[in-house]
Design an enzyme around this catalytic site. Structure first.
Site, PDB file in Angstrom:
ATOM      1  N   ARG A   1      77.092  11.475  37.521  1.00  0.00           N
ATOM      2  CA  ARG A   1      76.001  10.614  38.407  1.00  0.00           C
ATOM      3  C   ARG A   1      74.790  11.533  38.160  1.00  0.00           C
ATOM      4  O   ARG A   1      73.671  11.009  37.994  1.00  0.00           O
ATOM      5  CB  ARG A   1      76.210  10.748  39.825  1.00  0.00           C
TER       6      ARG A   1
ATOM      7  N   TYR B   1      57.479 -10.082  38.245  1.00  0.00           N
ATOM      8  CA  TYR B   1      58.756 -10.480  38.264  1.00  0.00           C
ATOM      9  C   TYR B   1      59.067 -11.073  39.504  1.00  0.00           C
ATOM     10  O   TYR B   1      58.928 -10.225  40.465  1.00  0.00           O
ATOM     11  CB  TYR B   1      59.679  -9.463  37.460  1.00  0.00           C
TER      12      TYR B   1
ATOM     13  N   ASP C   1      54.956  -1.885  34.802  1.00  0.00           N
ATOM     14  CA  ASP C   1      56.077  -2.436  34.406  1.00  0.00           C
ATOM     15  C   ASP C   1      55.800  -2.829  33.009  1.00  0.00           C
ATOM     16  O   ASP C   1      55.005  -4.007  32.766  1.00  0.00           O
ATOM     17  CB  ASP C   1      56.704  -3.501  35.253  1.00  0.00           C
TER      18      ASP C   1
ATOM     19  N   LYS D   1      65.961  -6.163  28.733  1.00  0.00           N
ATOM     20  CA  LYS D   1      65.339  -7.055  27.925  1.00  0.00           C
ATOM     21  C   LYS D   1      64.893  -6.395  26.632  1.00  0.00           C
ATOM     22  O   LYS D   1      65.943  -6.480  25.590  1.00  0.00           O
ATOM     23  CB  LYS D   1      63.802  -7.248  28.689  1.00  0.00           C
TER      24      LYS D   1
HETATM   25  C1  LIG Z   1      64.055  -8.474  34.213  1.00  0.00           C
HETATM   26  C2  LIG Z   1      62.861  -7.889  34.821  1.00  0.00           C
HETATM   27  C3  LIG Z   1      63.075  -6.932  35.785  1.00  0.00           C
HETATM   28  C4  LIG Z   1      64.492  -6.689  36.530  1.00  0.00           C
HETATM   29  O1  LIG Z   1      65.200  -6.120  35.605  1.00  0.00           O
HETATM   30  P1  LIG Z   1      66.791  -6.215  35.780  1.00  0.00           P
HETATM   31  O2  LIG Z   1      67.127  -5.435  34.691  1.00  0.00           O
HETATM   32  O3  LIG Z   1      67.073  -7.735  35.525  1.00  0.00           O
HETATM   33  O4  LIG Z   1      67.165  -5.585  36.981  1.00  0.00           O
HETATM   34  C5  LIG Z   1      61.739  -6.127  36.204  1.00  0.00           C
HETATM   35  N1  LIG Z   1      60.571  -6.670  35.637  1.00  0.00           N
HETATM   36  C6  LIG Z   1      60.424  -7.363  34.671  1.00  0.00           C
HETATM   37  C7  LIG Z   1      59.275  -7.733  34.005  1.00  0.00           C
HETATM   38  C8  LIG Z   1      61.536  -7.980  34.360  1.00  0.00           C
HETATM   39  O5  LIG Z   1      61.442  -9.074  33.292  1.00  0.00           O
END
Ligand SMILES: *Cc1c(COP(=O)(O)O)cnc(C)c1O
Length: 387
Positions: A49, A101, A172, A197
């Site tokens: 962890r 998002y 982000d 992604k």
């Molecule tokens: C998918 C996404 C998230 C969340 O991520 P997860 O891996 O699905 O929890 C946050 N920000 C953006 C821009 C995203 O495309």
């Protein structure tokens, strides 16, 4: 000084630790705990962890790609963002982008606010954060380009402001990946990624990251990941490491395909708008050229009727109708019922997210095949809706 980004996807500048046999692929340390050689004899790893060698290798790779001093790998992008929110306390105020998002909006409105954190949603690509700052403001949170409307915020300009007011700037960077954009270099304090992604890149696992260039923030986040426990598992860490090996190639190919599709869409009679930051007429184009090394593989378009949009979604085959983005396979998403289903209608309307908006995450297939698929689907949609 230092390796190029292509090389940093594969190699750390420091010596690779952890393998005595010369394995070229970093091993998966599938263990929960680590034996001590005696009192005071920790190997540097005690319990997974806190840290695990495979996760650590991934974290060092992502820190190097984003030019941070530390990166932390989480079990999802949302786990990363939720952990980051633990840096704030009841009574703190955050200014967040209004076109985010959907999951981030859901977290801020349902969890952060419940925890006593005040949230103001602002169109930061066109409005000034200065007008929303209060005595209790602690941070500004943005995505650029935004999801799904691709609004572009000038990161350096915003960072100059947040620094002058001692606010944390969080960016982000999921949509462009570190291959095309490095917000820390432009003055951000924390970079967020959904590793699901582009970093993972193969639509096969879920992961998230927080990256920082600040020692104080790194220390706080290390305490939080150890305490709340959303760190990424060893096998998933390995999958993301493996995905990152081809990040440069995938990003270039996705971008090339996205540009070809954007140009094709522009010529179609039932398409009323094509939103791709690589098009010169896009309002974000000049800022993108200044702060990013490319435009990425995400595009959004609007068609003339809801029925036309539904026909497209019902007829795609090679392109798959699915949520998510940034993977090898091309996906088409209907934000209004998928990624943005929990976003209040007034917010959707303000952002221009209607039932005629479709988002495409362009993959790395042959571009002739993708355009062939779109031609076929558009023809069927025309026959269905215009006889
Ligand atoms: C998918 C996404 C998230 C969340 O991520 P997860 O891996 O699905 O929890 C946050 N920000 C953006 C821009 C995203 O495309």
């Amino acid at each position: 000084m230092g390796y190029s980004i292509e090389t940093r996807c594969l190699h750390l500048e420091e010596e690779k630790k952890g393998d005595i046999y010369g394995a070229v692929s970093f091993p998966i340390y599938q263990t929960a705990t680590f034996a001590h050689k005696g009192v005071g004899g920790s190997t540097g790893y005690d319990y997974s962890r806190l840290q695990n060698p495979t996760r650590e290798q991934l974290e060092k790779t992502v820190a190097s790609l984003e030019k941070g001093i530390d990166a932390l790998a989480f079990s999802s992008g949302m786990a990363a963002i939720a952990t980051l929110m633990e840096c704030f306390k009841p009574g703190d105020h955050l200014i967040v982008d209004s076109d985010l998002y959907g999951g981030s909006i859901r977290l801020f409105q349902n969890i952060s606010e419940k925890n006593g954190i005040e949230i103001s949603s602002v169109d930061l690509y066109r409005e000034s954060a200065a007008e929303y700052v209060k005595d209790n403001t602690k941070a500004v949170y943005i995505e650029t380009p935004t999801n799904p409307m691709m609004n572009v915020t000038d990161i350096r300009k915003l960072a100059d402001f947040t620094k002058s007011r001692d606010l944390m700037l969080i960016v982000d960077n999921t949509f462009l990946s570190p291959y095309f954009q490095n917000p820390l270099e432009l003055g951000a304090d924390v970079v967020v990624h959904s590793g699901t992604k582009y970093l993972g890149g193969h639509n096969d696992t879920i992961a998230g990251f927080l990256v920082t260039g600040r020692v104080d923030i790194s220390e706080k986040l290390r305490f939080l990941i150890k305490t709340t426990g959303a760190g990424l598992a060893p096998f998933d860490s390995w999958l993301i490491l493996r995905g990152i090996k081809t990040l440069a190639l995938r990003m270039e190919r996705a971008q090339e395909n996205a540009m070809a599709i954007a140009l094709w869409l522009k010529e179609q009679e039932h398409v009323t708008r094509v939103i791709y930051t690589g098009l010169k007429e896009n309002p974000g184009y000049e800022i993108m050229k200044k702060q990013a090394r490319g435009f990425g593989g995400m595009l959004t378009f609007e068609v003339d009727t809801k029925e036309f949009a539904l026909s497209i979604l019902n007829h795609v085959k090679l392109i798959q109708f699915a949520e998510s983005l940034g993977g090898t396979e091309t996906l088409i998403t209907y934000p209004i019922t998928q990624t943005h289903a929990d976003v209040p209608p007034d917010k959707l309307a303000a952002n221009g997210i209607s039932d005629r908006i479709l988002r495409v995450s362009v993959g790395i297939e042959g571009k002739e095949d993708l355009i062939g698929e779109l031609k076929r689907v558009f023809q069927l949609a025309k026959e269905e809706n215009y006889g």
